[in-house]
Design a protein around this motif. Structure first.
Motif, PDB file in Angstrom:
ATOM      1  N   PRO A 172      30.967  28.154  -7.109  1.00  0.00           N
ATOM      2  CA  PRO A 172      29.799  27.380  -7.531  1.00  0.00           C
ATOM      3  C   PRO A 172      28.599  28.256  -7.895  1.00  0.00           C
ATOM      4  O   PRO A 172      27.728  27.821  -8.666  1.00  0.00           O
ATOM      5  N   GLN A 208      31.246  22.589  -6.795  1.00  0.00           N
ATOM      6  CA  GLN A 208      31.185  22.415  -5.348  1.00  0.00           C
ATOM      7  C   GLN A 208      31.982  21.193  -4.915  1.00  0.00           C
ATOM      8  O   GLN A 208      32.665  21.218  -3.882  1.00  0.00           O
ATOM      9  N   ARG A 211      35.573  22.120  -4.866  1.00  0.00           N
ATOM     10  CA  ARG A 211      35.871  22.983  -3.720  1.00  0.00           C
ATOM     11  C   ARG A 211      35.973  22.159  -2.443  1.00  0.00           C
ATOM     12  O   ARG A 211      36.862  22.380  -1.611  1.00  0.00           O
TER      13      ARG A 211
END
Length: 463
Positions: A172, A208, A211
């Motif tokens: 990110p 993000q 993830r």
């Protein structure tokens, strides 16, 4: 006009993103042998990849590509005597209802020397039946090949296994817009919100989000569908509470694909009791670990940590094994699987609800007096066979529609009307109307009474 080839491979409804290397490897492995099994964790995209692999080798099978969806086939111990099993599902897919014996030998005889590909999709809950069936098909029909999907290998001679990992992630702090997980999110977000675009700010947040979701395609698609009603920062904030993830609202999807928790709960049901216990014990470990590290971390009495027990969880796609040849014996558990046990909203307190959802529309409960399930076998909840009005408790004055029942269940889970709207991808005013109908039909005065009413209904149904 091109000649239409036989088969029943379903048409793709959405774009296929990434997996170039896996597609090429799958095609090579399938044409290099007669049995390929695509394995991987819940929501990783096994079925989608298998169908793509099958389509890529279409020309090699002039007698057709035949897709057999097995998730609706109950295991033998949950079927009434004489109920249709996986062989019957294969026969139905081939259009041979009752024409030939519903066993592997009869199907192989019917196929004869035809050059066909059978895609046996979702095999994991039928381990004692799929193996003998596939073996009989391969032995009796020498030009047939089988492409199977499941949480683990079939364990047959000559089987080739393609283990599917989650999609690659990007940092990110320096995100790559071409990263497959980010690209998947963007494509699905545009589908529900044509104004969505990957600005530099959005790109960081999307990276993000991916993830946090371990790069699992199912989870990413569920999250992207939320962009219709949530901004990316709002979505990222809500990911901390995994209870926001279920409820895609895609009623055409298989039950296990509508809900991230249901997909993981399916894996949980398929594990033996000792495997479930080890899964829970290992959930405390974050990141990669080896056998000795696992033994030090698992302090619960009676939990045996060996390389074999860890490898069994790898075969169940609960653990992933590190691909680094320089670090043999390294394992890790996906964050979503860890949260199944660690997050009280994601795991244990909701397990009764998960079982109810997982069983809906899938397997029917056995009649009274039927044989009990063996240890570790999936437990089937009562099936919801058709969208008919459903009573939610004894003292009802009317009936609820399936959508009203769904709203009542979410109220019982503690969700507010705005949260229910996000969960079901419908307008808040529509939820408000459903709640008013539920209160009126039940003669209730508050949402608290709806929750108590639904709890009573559940207890009554289980009595």
């Amino acid at each position: 006009m091109a000649e239409r080839r036989p088969g029943n491979l379903p048409a793709e409804m959405t774009s296929f993103v990434g997996r170039t290397g896996e597609l090429a490897a799958g095609g090579r492995m399938l044409m290099g042998g007669r049995l390929l099994t695509v394995t991987g964790p819940a929501g990783v995209g096994k079925s989608r990849l298998a169908l793509r692999v099958a389509d890529s080798v279409r020309r090699r099978f002039p007698d057709g590509l035949w897709h057999v969806e097995l998730s609706q086939v109950a295991p033998a111990h949950l079927r009434p005597a004489g109920g249709p099993g996986p062989a019957a599902a294969v026969a139905a897919a081939l259009g041979r209802h009752g024409e030939h014996p519903e066993d592997g030998g009869g199907l192989a005889e019917a196929l004869g020397d035809r050059r066909a590909l059978l895609v046996l999709d979702t095999c994991e809950h039928l381990p004692t039946e799929i193996g003998p069936l596939v073996e009989a098909l391969l032995q009796g029909a020498p030009r047939v090949r089988v492409l199977a999907t499941g949480r683990g290998p079939l364990g047959l001679p000559g089987e080739r296994v393609l283990r599917l990992d989650p999609l690659p992630l990007t940092d990110p702090a320096d995100p790559d817009p071409g990263c497959p997980s980010v690209a998947l999110f963007a494509e699905r977000a545009v589908a529900v919100d044509p104004d969505f675009s990957l600005t530099s700010c959005a790109l960081t947040d999307v990276a993000q989000v991916c993830r946090c979701l371990d790069g699992l395609p199912l989870a990413i698609e569920l999250a992207a569908a939320r962009t219709r009603s949530l901004s990316i920062p709002e979505l990222l904030e809500r990911l901390d509470d995994m209870t926001t993830m279920p409820g895609w609202g895609a009623h055409t999807a298989a039950p296990r694909h509508r809900d991230l928790r249901a997909a993981i709960a399916w894996s949980h049901e398929l594990c033996r009791p000792d495997q479930r216990t080890l899964w829970e014990a290992l959930a405390v470990i974050e990141g990669e670990f080896g056998v000795e590290a696992a033994r030090r971390a698992v302090t619960r009495e009676g939990v045996l940590v060996t390389r074999q027990s860890l490898d069994e969880l790898v075969d169940r796609s609960i653990l992933l094994r590190s691909g680094d040849p320089g670090r043999p014996g390294r394992y890790r558990m996906l964050e979503t699987y860890r949260r199944f046990w660690l997050d009280p909203n994601f795991g244990r307190p909701g397990r009764a609800v998960l079982g109810h959802r997982l069983g809906a529309g899938r397997w029917s409960r056995l009649p009274q007096g039927a044989a009990a399930s063996p240890a570790g076998a999936p437990q089937a909840a009562a099936a919801v066979a058709a969208p008919v009005p459903v009573r939610i408790g004894r003292p009802v004055t009317s009936t609820l529609t399936p959508r009203e029942l769904e709203v009542a269940e979410l109220i019982a889970e503690g969700l507010s009307n705005p949260q229910i709207a996000v969960r079901l991808l419908i307008a808040k005013r529509t939820v408000d109307a459903h709640v008013r109908n539920i209160l009126a039909k039940g003669g209730l005065a508050s949402r608290t009474q709806v929750a108590a009413w639904f709890a009573e209904r559940t207890q009554w149904a289980d009595a």
